[in-house]
Design a protein around this motif. Sequence first.
Motif, PDB file in Angstrom:
ATOM      1  N   MET A 189       0.910  -1.184  -0.033  1.00 55.84           N
ATOM      2  CA  MET A 189      -0.013  -0.033   0.142  1.00 55.84           C
ATOM      3  C   MET A 189       0.912   1.117  -0.018  1.00 55.84           C
ATOM      4  SD  MET A 189      -2.977   1.048   2.618  1.00 55.84           S
ATOM      5  CE  MET A 189      -3.697  -0.562   2.813  1.00 55.84           C
ATOM      6  N   SER A 190       2.187   1.075   0.170  1.00 57.77           N
ATOM      7  CA  SER A 190       2.946   2.126   0.197  1.00 57.77           C
ATOM      8  C   SER A 190       3.046   2.976  -1.134  1.00 57.77           C
ATOM      9  CB  SER A 190       4.464   2.032   0.653  1.00 57.77           C
ATOM     10  OG  SER A 190       5.029   1.197  -0.203  1.00 57.77           O
ATOM     11  N   ASN A 191       2.554   2.364  -2.082  1.00 63.55           N
ATOM     12  CA  ASN A 191       2.738   3.266  -3.519  1.00 63.55           C
ATOM     13  C   ASN A 191       1.498   4.161  -3.593  1.00 63.55           C
ATOM     14  OD1 ASN A 191       4.957   1.932  -4.194  1.00 63.55           O
ATOM     15  ND2 ASN A 191       3.897   0.195  -5.139  1.00 63.55           N
ATOM     16  N   VAL A 192       0.560   4.263  -2.655  1.00 62.90           N
ATOM     17  CA  VAL A 192      -0.766   5.061  -2.702  1.00 62.90           C
ATOM     18  C   VAL A 192      -0.025   6.600  -2.623  1.00 62.90           C
ATOM     19  CG1 VAL A 192      -2.825   5.677  -1.624  1.00 62.90           C
ATOM     20  CG2 VAL A 192      -1.992   3.459  -1.628  1.00 62.90           C
ATOM     21  N   ASN A 193      -0.511   7.388  -3.544  1.00 58.26           N
ATOM     22  CA  ASN A 193      -0.034   8.646  -3.716  1.00 58.26           C
ATOM     23  C   ASN A 193      -1.154   9.833  -3.025  1.00 58.26           C
ATOM     24  OD1 ASN A 193       1.248  11.017  -4.504  1.00 58.26           O
ATOM     25  ND2 ASN A 193       0.825  10.792  -6.475  1.00 58.26           N
ATOM     26  N   VAL A 242      -1.354  13.010  -1.156  1.00 54.66           N
ATOM     27  CA  VAL A 242      -0.555  14.421  -1.176  1.00 54.66           C
ATOM     28  C   VAL A 242      -0.910  15.214  -0.186  1.00 54.66           C
ATOM     29  CG1 VAL A 242      -0.265  14.027  -3.794  1.00 54.66           C
ATOM     30  CG2 VAL A 242      -2.007  15.359  -2.926  1.00 54.66           C
ATOM     31  N   PHE A 243      -1.885  14.970   0.528  1.00 53.20           N
ATOM     32  CA  PHE A 243      -2.548  15.951   1.733  1.00 53.20           C
ATOM     33  C   PHE A 243      -3.501  15.075   2.470  1.00 53.20           C
ATOM     34  CE2 PHE A 243      -4.270  19.867   3.480  1.00 53.20           C
ATOM     35  CZ  PHE A 243      -3.278  20.334   3.980  1.00 53.20           C
ATOM     36  N   THR A 244      -3.392  15.447   3.707  1.00 55.51           N
ATOM     37  CA  THR A 244      -4.490  14.897   4.774  1.00 55.51           C
ATOM     38  C   THR A 244      -4.937  16.052   5.838  1.00 55.51           C
ATOM     39  OG1 THR A 244      -3.489  12.510   4.448  1.00 55.51           O
ATOM     40  CG2 THR A 244      -4.948  13.016   6.428  1.00 55.51           C
ATOM     41  N   ARG A 245      -6.008  16.262   5.895  1.00 55.29           N
ATOM     42  CA  ARG A 245      -6.577  17.010   6.765  1.00 55.29           C
ATOM     43  C   ARG A 245      -7.930  16.734   7.532  1.00 55.29           C
ATOM     44  NH1 ARG A 245      -6.640  22.987   6.709  1.00 55.29           N
ATOM     45  NH2 ARG A 245      -8.739  23.806   7.120  1.00 55.29           N
ATOM     46  N   VAL A 246      -7.758  17.342   8.674  1.00 56.15           N
ATOM     47  CA  VAL A 246      -8.885  17.181   9.686  1.00 56.15           C
ATOM     48  C   VAL A 246      -9.575  18.375   9.493  1.00 56.15           C
ATOM     49  CG1 VAL A 246      -9.623  16.900  12.032  1.00 56.15           C
ATOM     50  CG2 VAL A 246      -7.743  15.464  11.228  1.00 56.15           C
ATOM     51  N   ASP A 247     -10.927  18.276   9.341  1.00 60.16           N
ATOM     52  CA  ASP A 247     -11.758  19.764   9.306  1.00 60.16           C
ATOM     53  C   ASP A 247     -13.128  19.418   9.390  1.00 60.16           C
ATOM     54  OD1 ASP A 247     -13.178  21.949   8.275  1.00 60.16           O
ATOM     55  OD2 ASP A 247     -11.608  22.405   7.259  1.00 60.16           O
ATOM     56  N   ASN A 248     -13.737  19.706  10.526  1.00 57.53           N
ATOM     57  CA  ASN A 248     -15.275  19.326  10.918  1.00 57.53           C
ATOM     58  C   ASN A 248     -16.253  19.716   9.490  1.00 57.53           C
ATOM     59  OD1 ASN A 248     -14.751  20.693  14.223  1.00 57.53           O
ATOM     60  ND2 ASN A 248     -14.869  18.636  13.628  1.00 57.53           N
ATOM     61  N   ILE A 256      -0.400   7.434   5.701  1.00 53.12           N
ATOM     62  CA  ILE A 256      -0.477   8.920   5.775  1.00 53.12           C
ATOM     63  C   ILE A 256       0.701   9.188   6.767  1.00 53.12           C
ATOM     64  CG2 ILE A 256      -1.759  10.700   6.925  1.00 53.12           C
ATOM     65  CD1 ILE A 256      -4.215   8.972   6.656  1.00 53.12           C
ATOM     66  N   LYS A 257       1.706  10.128   6.013  1.00 51.08           N
ATOM     67  CA  LYS A 257       2.617  10.732   6.739  1.00 51.08           C
ATOM     68  C   LYS A 257       2.579  11.939   7.317  1.00 51.08           C
ATOM     69  CE  LYS A 257       5.319   7.395   4.676  1.00 51.08           C
ATOM     70  NZ  LYS A 257       4.982   6.072   5.192  1.00 51.08           N
ATOM     71  N   GLY A 261       4.416   8.075  13.786  1.00 48.61           N
ATOM     72  CA  GLY A 261       5.200   8.641  12.685  1.00 48.61           C
ATOM     73  C   GLY A 261       4.587   9.557  11.767  1.00 48.61           C
ATOM     74  N   VAL A 262       3.408  10.008  12.130  1.00 45.40           N
ATOM     75  CA  VAL A 262       2.607  11.134  11.337  1.00 45.40           C
ATOM     76  C   VAL A 262       3.200  12.372  11.832  1.00 45.40           C
ATOM     77  CG1 VAL A 262       0.415  12.076  10.752  1.00 45.40           C
ATOM     78  CG2 VAL A 262       0.828   9.467  11.016  1.00 45.40           C
ATOM     79  N   ASP A 263       3.405  13.198  10.964  1.00 45.62           N
ATOM     80  CA  ASP A 263       3.791  14.696  11.364  1.00 45.62           C
ATOM     81  C   ASP A 263       2.485  15.444  11.596  1.00 45.62           C
ATOM     82  OD1 ASP A 263       4.526  17.313  11.551  1.00 45.62           O
ATOM     83  OD2 ASP A 263       4.639  17.571   9.444  1.00 45.62           O
ATOM     84  N   VAL A 264       2.068  15.852  12.675  1.00 41.79           N
ATOM     85  CA  VAL A 264       0.737  16.560  13.187  1.00 41.79           C
ATOM     86  C   VAL A 264       0.934  17.888  13.216  1.00 41.79           C
ATOM     87  CG1 VAL A 264      -1.364  16.608  14.709  1.00 41.79           C
ATOM     88  CG2 VAL A 264       0.002  14.497  14.028  1.00 41.79           C
ATOM     89  N   TYR A 265       0.368  18.781  12.428  1.00 35.02           N
ATOM     90  CA  TYR A 265       0.476  20.210  12.593  1.00 35.02           C
ATOM     91  C   TYR A 265      -0.948  20.901  12.404  1.00 35.02           C
ATOM     92  CZ  TYR A 265       0.477  20.284   7.430  1.00 35.02           C
ATOM     93  OH  TYR A 265      -0.041  19.896   6.319  1.00 35.02           O
ATOM     94  N   ILE A 266      -0.971  22.397  12.768  1.00 40.26           N
ATOM     95  CA  ILE A 266      -2.043  23.097  12.392  1.00 40.26           C
ATOM     96  C   ILE A 266      -1.684  23.999  11.610  1.00 40.26           C
ATOM     97  CG2 ILE A 266      -3.580  24.800  13.397  1.00 40.26           C
ATOM     98  CD1 ILE A 266      -3.283  23.296  16.097  1.00 40.26           C
ATOM     99  N   GLN A 267      -2.526  24.399  10.501  1.00 41.02           N
ATOM    100  CA  GLN A 267      -2.352  25.549   9.569  1.00 41.02           C
ATOM    101  C   GLN A 267      -3.509  25.564   8.959  1.00 41.02           C
ATOM    102  OE1 GLN A 267       0.535  24.315   6.309  1.00 41.02           O
ATOM    103  NE2 GLN A 267       1.151  26.674   6.134  1.00 41.02           N
ATOM    104  N   ILE A 268      -4.040  26.754   8.990  1.00 40.04           N
ATOM    105  CA  ILE A 268      -5.448  27.169   8.529  1.00 40.04           C
ATOM    106  C   ILE A 268      -5.274  27.239   6.943  1.00 40.04           C
ATOM    107  CG2 ILE A 268      -7.341  28.569   8.760  1.00 40.04           C
ATOM    108  CD1 ILE A 268      -6.681  26.899  11.161  1.00 40.04           C
ATOM    109  N   THR A 269      -4.570  27.891   6.405  1.00 43.00           N
ATOM    110  CA  THR A 269      -4.352  28.127   4.996  1.00 43.00           C
ATOM    111  C   THR A 269      -2.796  27.822   4.538  1.00 43.00           C
ATOM    112  OG1 THR A 269      -3.935  30.498   4.888  1.00 43.00           O
ATOM    113  CG2 THR A 269      -6.285  29.680   4.767  1.00 43.00           C
ATOM    114  N   PRO A 270      -2.291  27.781   3.522  1.00 41.66           N
ATOM    115  CA  PRO A 270      -1.174  27.410   2.866  1.00 41.66           C
ATOM    116  C   PRO A 270      -0.100  28.550   3.493  1.00 41.66           C
ATOM    117  CG  PRO A 270      -2.322  26.331   1.508  1.00 41.66           C
ATOM    118  CD  PRO A 270      -3.367  27.250   2.174  1.00 41.66           C
TER     119      PRO A 270
END
Length: 157
Positions: free
Chosen positions: A1-5, A7-13, A102-103, A141-150
């Motif tokens: 499954m590591s070949n799954v591309n 590109v972005f993961t977000r938590v947003d209600n 998910i990285k 191993g997941v980088d967890v961060y807050i960023q509202i917009t890029p």
Amino acid sequence: MSNVNIVFTRVDNRLVHGQVGNVWVTASGANLILVVDDEVCKDSLQQSLMKMTADSVGVKIRFFSVQKTIDIIGKAAPSQKIFIVAKTPFVIEELVKNGVPIKSCNIGNMHKSEGKEIFHEVHVYTDKNDIDCFERLKNMGVDVYIQITPNDRKYVV
């Protein structure tokens, strides 16, 4: 499954809305939004509203339950640049625990509700369970961060 591309993961209600469609999809280079939510995957009205946003930015959108995501994401074509969005960090944790590669995870909007306290500025409200989930994700191993917009500053959780 590591070949799954992924590109972005977000938590947003709010899942998919203008900010996700117009800002994050463009910034991430995604061509597919994957909404992972056990309720929304059965709700055609919510899906049609979110699909309008995806259509407006020219990307595909899919609505899967947590289990369906775990079961089939490994079959994604390499050309699919996947943007995963979920309402809670617990969904992301379940995906990661079950092998979804998910990285990193962007914490967007987590609304105020009973028992939730401000965690960051005005957009992220958490309780002890949420904070514990962030820690478990980081330990996996997941980088967890807050960023509202890029364009906003990135806050490591």
